[in-house]
Design an enzyme around this catalytic site. Structure first.
Site, mmCIF file in Angstrom:
data_model
loop_
_atom_site.group_PDB
_atom_site.id
_atom_site.type_symbol
_atom_site.label_atom_id
_atom_site.label_comp_id
_atom_site.label_asym_id
_atom_site.label_seq_id
_atom_site.Cartn_x
_atom_site.Cartn_y
_atom_site.Cartn_z
ATOM 1 N N TRP A 160 0.813 -1.221 0.000
ATOM 2 C CA TRP A 160 0.000 0.000 0.000
ATOM 3 C C TRP A 160 0.847 1.273 0.000
ATOM 4 C CZ3 TRP A 160 -4.204 -1.857 -1.648
ATOM 5 C CH2 TRP A 160 -4.763 -3.023 -1.123
ATOM 6 N N ARG A 284 -33.110 19.687 -11.145
ATOM 7 C CA ARG A 284 -33.997 18.547 -11.345
ATOM 8 C C ARG A 284 -35.411 18.881 -10.853
ATOM 9 N NH1 ARG A 284 -35.195 13.922 -14.122
ATOM 10 N NH2 ARG A 284 -35.878 12.232 -12.754
ATOM 11 N N GLU A 379 -4.494 6.085 6.766
ATOM 12 C CA GLU A 379 -3.905 6.613 8.008
ATOM 13 C C GLU A 379 -4.637 6.114 9.256
ATOM 14 O OE1 GLU A 379 -1.713 7.231 6.373
ATOM 15 O OE2 GLU A 379 -1.435 9.228 5.602
#
Length: 401
Positions: A160, A284, A379
């Site tokens: 990672w 919309r 993290e």
């Protein structure tokens, strides 16, 4: 109307930097981000633009060619960049964690050697703690450095790495038993090594291989990789700070900066999701009027905006605490936890507002919906943040019986 996520008490210089970054995001990132993300294409033109703006040297001291700005300025810039495309903020984050660790813990020779080139963006940083068999349990690291004369030989597999391929300097945490007798606590027998390498994939220097990009659900464009060390030889002067056994503390210091960064990213992504939701709700129409005029949608918009404001305030507080020189693991943990959770919720509400169109790749909210989950993990997971927060609260509110 006042814009969300405003920050009081900024200097003129900070405001000018943020205005410049915001303009860059609106003109150079937002229009191209979705196309680049769908192609999983590294945003070279955007990175070159950030380099020209001097952002790779934002927190590096002026004596090394940087701008010498605060963590707060950096976090606010990250928030703006993540509003445009979260992957770009990831490219900057790992670079700054390594630069911060060098500034705080490096020898003078290491600072002189690396920081000027990092400030110019000529060296890009990445850092590595995780391994295939572990994530948050850093004490279980098995990658190892063994002293051999004037050198160390490193072996092991890391996982990672953001910027693993495009970076040219990697800060790697490994176990180093040399000088630490058997029975030493695991976190006291870890060392951070600085590895220079060629950008790219394959064998990027003798004994070091970057296999290739990991294919991800979101957070595309930026390369995420493994790193394999097989007899990698490094001179002793590549130990961060020049002394073994301090790597865990150095990395945790850097991760505090990283947690503020992830909080800032969550704020930026949530802010963009709100912008998309409030805009679409006014365009919309259903039942003869814009859906923004339906109470149910107004409730959603109210909740979304409140979450954006709350997360931003906590992120700013954590950054200012770190800038003051005080311990900020509690504030950084709270900010990272709240901002990532709220980001997920705000993005989902914006997705719901878009209805079926939110499921279409033609709409930007589809990309944000796949990006937000990464912030729940990066993290440290929510569970790790809760452990940090809980332990710190018990320190502060110790029962006096």
């Amino acid at each position: 109307m006042a814009r969300l996520a405003q920050t009081a008490g900024l200097t003129d210089i900070q405001q000018e930097i943020l205005s410049t970054v915001r303009d860059f995001v609106d003109k150079e990132i937002i229009p191209v981000a979705t196309g680049l993300e769908h192609r999983d294409e590294y945003p070279q033109a955007i990175v070159d633009g950030l380099k020209e703006l001097g952002l790779f040297g934002l927190m590096i001291p002026e004596e090394y060619g940087g701008l010498g700005e605060s963590l707060l300025t950096y976090a606010l810039c990250v928030e703006e960049i993540a509003r445009g495309w979260m992957s770009v903020s990831g490219i900057i984050n790992t670079h700054f964690i390594v630069a911060y660790m060098l500034k705080q813990h490096g020898t003078q020779e290491q600072k002189d050697h690396y920081l000027p080139r990092m400030a110019a963006g000529d060296i890009r940083g990445a850092f590595s703690m995780s391994e295939p068999a572990l994530g948050s349990d850093v004490s279980a690291i098995t990658s190892k450095a063994v002293k051999d004369g004037d050198e160390y030989v490193l072996n092991g597999q890391k996982m990672w790495l953001t910027n693993g391929g495009t970076s040219s300097l990697v800060a790697v945490l490994v176990r180093s038993d040399e000088g630490h007798p058997e029975g030493t606590a695991p976190h006291k027998s870890m060392t951070t090594f600085l590895i220079e390498k060629e950008p790219g994939f394959g064998e990027v220097r003798p004994g070091l291989t970057i296999p290739g990009k990991i294919d991800k659900m979101g957070y595309k464009g930026v390369d995420t990789t493994e790193l394999i060390m097989d007899g990698l030889r490094l001179p002793a002067d590549r130990v961060l700070g020049g002394v073994t056994g301090r790597g865990f503390y150095q990395m945790m210091d850097g991760v505090e900066v990283g947690r503020v960064n992830v909080a800032a990213r969550g704020c930026g992504v949530a802010h963009r999701a709100f912008e998309l939701g409030v805009s679409y709700a006014q365009q919309r129409h259903t039942f003869g009027k814009p859906i923004a005029q339906h109470q149910a949608i107004q409730f959603k918009l109210a909740e979304m905006a409140t979450k954006v404001e709350a997360a931003h305030a906590m992120m700013v507080n954590a950054a200012r605490k770190k800038d003051s020189g005080e311990r900020n693991d509690l504030e950084a943990g709270m900010a990272k936890y709240l901002a990532s959770e709220y980001c997920k919720e705000v993005v989902e509400d914006a997705f719901r507002i878009h209805g079926g169109y939110g499921f279409s790749k033609e709409y930007e909210i589809e990309r944000l919906y796949r990006e937000a989950p990464m912030l729940l993990i990066g993290e440290g997971t929510a569970e790790i943040q809760k452990m940090i927060i809980g332990r710190r609260l018990l320190e502060e509110y110790r029962f006096q019986g």
